[in-house]
Design an enzyme around this catalytic site. Structure first.
Site, PDB file in Angstrom:
ATOM      1  N   CYS A 114      28.378  41.893  66.668  1.00  0.00           N
ATOM      2  CA  CYS A 114      27.363  42.156  65.632  1.00  0.00           C
ATOM      3  C   CYS A 114      26.651  40.888  65.167  1.00  0.00           C
ATOM      4  O   CYS A 114      25.572  40.963  64.574  1.00  0.00           O
ATOM      5  CB  CYS A 114      27.986  42.869  64.449  1.00  0.00           C
ATOM      6  N   HIS A 251      22.575  41.841  58.741  1.00  0.00           N
ATOM      7  CA  HIS A 251      23.169  42.802  59.669  1.00  0.00           C
ATOM      8  C   HIS A 251      23.443  44.083  58.893  1.00  0.00           C
ATOM      9  O   HIS A 251      23.871  44.032  57.745  1.00  0.00           O
ATOM     10  CB  HIS A 251      24.465  42.217  60.251  1.00  0.00           C
ATOM     11  N   ASN A 281      25.000  51.252  62.255  1.00  0.00           N
ATOM     12  CA  ASN A 281      25.270  49.884  62.703  1.00  0.00           C
ATOM     13  C   ASN A 281      24.899  49.773  64.189  1.00  0.00           C
ATOM     14  O   ASN A 281      25.577  50.357  65.038  1.00  0.00           O
ATOM     15  CB  ASN A 281      26.757  49.584  62.476  1.00  0.00           C
TER      16      ASN A 281
HETATM   17  O1  UT7 Z   1      29.398  45.367  62.200  1.00  0.00           O
HETATM   18  C1  UT7 Z   1      30.660  44.842  62.443  1.00  0.00           C
HETATM   19  C2  UT7 Z   1      31.386  44.689  61.224  1.00  0.00           C
HETATM   20  N1  UT7 Z   1      31.889  45.949  60.772  1.00  0.00           N
HETATM   21  C3  UT7 Z   1      31.880  46.214  59.506  1.00  0.00           C
HETATM   22  O2  UT7 Z   1      31.344  45.462  58.743  1.00  0.00           O
HETATM   23  C4  UT7 Z   1      32.611  47.444  59.007  1.00  0.00           C
HETATM   24  C5  UT7 Z   1      33.452  47.062  57.828  1.00  0.00           C
HETATM   25  N2  UT7 Z   1      34.174  48.141  57.255  1.00  0.00           N
HETATM   26  C6  UT7 Z   1      33.591  49.171  56.599  1.00  0.00           C
HETATM   27  O3  UT7 Z   1      32.399  49.287  56.531  1.00  0.00           O
HETATM   28  C7  UT7 Z   1      34.486  50.139  55.861  1.00  0.00           C
HETATM   29  O4  UT7 Z   1      35.813  49.622  55.815  1.00  0.00           O
HETATM   30  C8  UT7 Z   1      34.527  51.547  56.503  1.00  0.00           C
HETATM   31  C9  UT7 Z   1      33.200  52.245  56.260  1.00  0.00           C
HETATM   32  C10 UT7 Z   1      34.821  51.466  57.971  1.00  0.00           C
HETATM   33  C11 UT7 Z   1      35.610  52.394  55.823  1.00  0.00           C
HETATM   34  O5  UT7 Z   1      35.408  52.434  54.434  1.00  0.00           O
HETATM   35  P1  UT7 Z   1      36.599  52.107  53.424  1.00  0.00           P
HETATM   36  O6  UT7 Z   1      36.093  52.344  52.070  1.00  0.00           O
HETATM   37  O7  UT7 Z   1      37.113  50.745  53.765  1.00  0.00           O
HETATM   38  O8  UT7 Z   1      37.652  53.228  53.772  1.00  0.00           O
HETATM   39  P2  UT7 Z   1      39.125  53.067  54.327  1.00  0.00           P
HETATM   40  O9  UT7 Z   1      39.128  52.571  55.725  1.00  0.00           O
HETATM   41  O10 UT7 Z   1      39.930  52.339  53.311  1.00  0.00           O
HETATM   42  O11 UT7 Z   1      39.572  54.571  54.344  1.00  0.00           O
HETATM   43  C12 UT7 Z   1      39.677  55.351  53.148  1.00  0.00           C
HETATM   44  C13 UT7 Z   1      40.058  56.767  53.545  1.00  0.00           C
HETATM   45  C14 UT7 Z   1      41.228  56.826  54.518  1.00  0.00           C
HETATM   46  O12 UT7 Z   1      42.022  57.913  54.193  1.00  0.00           O
HETATM   47  P3  UT7 Z   1      43.416  57.692  53.371  1.00  0.00           P
HETATM   48  O13 UT7 Z   1      44.229  56.784  54.245  1.00  0.00           O
HETATM   49  O14 UT7 Z   1      42.983  57.036  52.083  1.00  0.00           O
HETATM   50  O15 UT7 Z   1      43.930  59.070  53.238  1.00  0.00           O
HETATM   51  C15 UT7 Z   1      40.551  57.095  55.849  1.00  0.00           C
HETATM   52  O16 UT7 Z   1      41.401  57.771  56.763  1.00  0.00           O
HETATM   53  O17 UT7 Z   1      38.959  57.408  54.201  1.00  0.00           O
HETATM   54  C16 UT7 Z   1      39.409  57.978  55.428  1.00  0.00           C
HETATM   55  N3  UT7 Z   1      38.309  58.000  56.382  1.00  0.00           N
HETATM   56  C17 UT7 Z   1      37.392  58.995  56.406  1.00  0.00           C
HETATM   57  N4  UT7 Z   1      37.264  60.109  55.675  1.00  0.00           N
HETATM   58  C18 UT7 Z   1      36.223  60.914  55.944  1.00  0.00           C
HETATM   59  C19 UT7 Z   1      37.974  57.082  57.331  1.00  0.00           C
HETATM   60  N5  UT7 Z   1      36.888  57.479  57.987  1.00  0.00           N
HETATM   61  C20 UT7 Z   1      36.494  58.660  57.446  1.00  0.00           C
HETATM   62  C21 UT7 Z   1      35.432  59.546  57.683  1.00  0.00           C
HETATM   63  N6  UT7 Z   1      35.336  60.663  56.919  1.00  0.00           N
HETATM   64  N7  UT7 Z   1      34.497  59.321  58.637  1.00  0.00           N
END
Ligand code: UT7
Length: 324
Positions: A114, A251, A281
């Site tokens: 990225c 980005h 992204n």
């Molecule tokens: O471009 C390269 C660099 N990449 C990035 O910058 C991405 C960086 N990360 C992010 O943008 C975020 O961490 C994400 C968008 C990927 C995830 O958001 P988050 O607020 O960090 O959520 P999380 O990973 O802490 O997950 C929270 C909950 C989890 O469930 P539990 O364990 O709390 O029950 C996940 O399983 O959300 C769940 N979850 C979803 N729920 C509904 C993860 N993906 C989804 C989904 N729909 N698509």
């Protein structure tokens, strides 16, 4: 003092026709439009058609950038293509673009995921200032749809396909922050964090392409911290202050990361170009896609001071200050 600068001549972008809304994922995965919008800001993304390759997107974006610059492909003497989704393991996708455009010189790919566009921009700047090339085409092009695990709701909803291109040409400036062109770039990587964002395949390891794997929360924590740091470092290197910045072209991974970085860098959100809602992204393509949109709609004008920043797998991250 007269110094060589890599000054912008024109830019262009291309998005595949097919648009997929969040609702399409909610039909077959345990996810929802509400979750995706609230956690990422993404509403839709473009996906390449079957048989539509990264090179096809790159060539389309490059043709638009050349038209905007008012030059022919034959005037380009280097092409740097940032991608993590090349058509083939080798040769570089850049050489395919070179052939299609009728460009001479040399062409190669850069792989910094990225952060690829910022790494490519820094390389182009170094080639121009070092006298190795006069006019350089810098492209970010990706088909991340090819490396997504469609069963993994934590990643497949985040990415999209697209390409953007920028033409830079050697110009003399005074050496100060009023010059047009690339004023400063800062690049970093930390291989210790390779595992938190990677593809689980490759020619030497598995002899397969593999699928994208990400520990989202971990990447998020690094992103907000490292992007704020590199924004500050790059502004200091260019001898400019937050209030001098006309536009941030970040980005586009997550609106929460974009907002947090702008706040920490001391730049208001009104000055940030945001496309994550419509593109998702697109990895190395996201900055030149955002740049092309804002140049095209008249927000970014000649003389404006731009801050670009990006982070991705590696981890690799960087910043650039460019006067348009
Ligand atoms: O471009 C390269 C660099 N990449 C990035 O910058 C991405 C960086 N990360 C992010 O943008 C975020 O961490 C994400 C968008 C990927 C995830 O958001 P988050 O607020 O960090 O959520 P999380 O990973 O802490 O997950 C929270 C909950 C989890 O469930 P539990 O364990 O709390 O029950 C996940 O399983 O959300 C769940 N979850 C979803 N729920 C509904 C993860 N993906 C989804 C989904 N729909 N698509």
């Amino acid at each position: 003092m007269s110094v060589l600068r890599a000054a912008p001549l024109g830019c262009g972008a291309y998005l595949p026709e097919r648009v997929v809304e969040n609702a399409a994922f909610a039909q077959r995965l345990d996810t929802s439009d509400e979750w995706i919008v609230a956690r990422t800001g993404i509403r839709r993304r473009h996906f390449a058609a079957e048989g539509e390759l990264t090179s096809d997107l790159a060539i389309a974006a490059a043709r638009r950038a050349l038209a905007d610059a008012g030059i022919e492909g034959s005037a380009v003497d280097a092409i740097i293509l940032a991608t993590s989704t090349p058509d083939h393991t080798f040769p570089s996708t850049a050489t395919k673009v070179q052939h299609a455009l009728g460009a001479g010189g040399f062409a190669f790919d850069i792989q910094a995921v990225c952060a690829g566009f910022v790494f490519a921009l820094a390389t182009a700047d170094a080639l121009i200032r070092g006298g190795q090339a006069r006019t350089v085409l810098v492209i970010g092009a990706e088909t991340f749809s090819r490396i997504l695990d469609w069963e993994d709701r934590g990643t497949c909803v985040l990415f999209g396909d697209g390409a953007g291109a920028l033409v830079l040409t050697a110009t003399f400036g005074d050496g100060g922050p009023q010059d047009r062109g690339v004023l400063a770039t800062c690049l970093h990587s930390e291989g210790a964090h390779r595992d938190i964002l990677h593809v689980d395949g490759g020619p030497s390891s598995t002899q397969t392409t593999g699928k994208l794997r990400m520990m989202g929360r971990e990447v998020f924590k690094h992103a907000v911290h490292k992007l704020a740091e590199v924004a500050e470092e790059t502004m200091a290197k260019a001898d400019v202050r937050p209030e001098d910045i006309d536009w941030v072209v970040p980005h586009q991974a997550n609106i929460r990361i974009i907002e947090s970085t702008a706040k920490r860098a001391g730049v208001a959100m009104e000055k940030v170009i945001v496309t994550v809602e419509d593109h998702g992204n697109t990895s190395a393509a996201s900055i030149p896609l955002a740049l092309s949109r804002a140049v095209g709609d008249g927000r970014i004008r000649r003389g404006d001071l731009l801050l670009m920043e990006a982070i991705g797998g590696g981890l690799a991250w960087g910043g650039a200050i460019l006067r348009w």
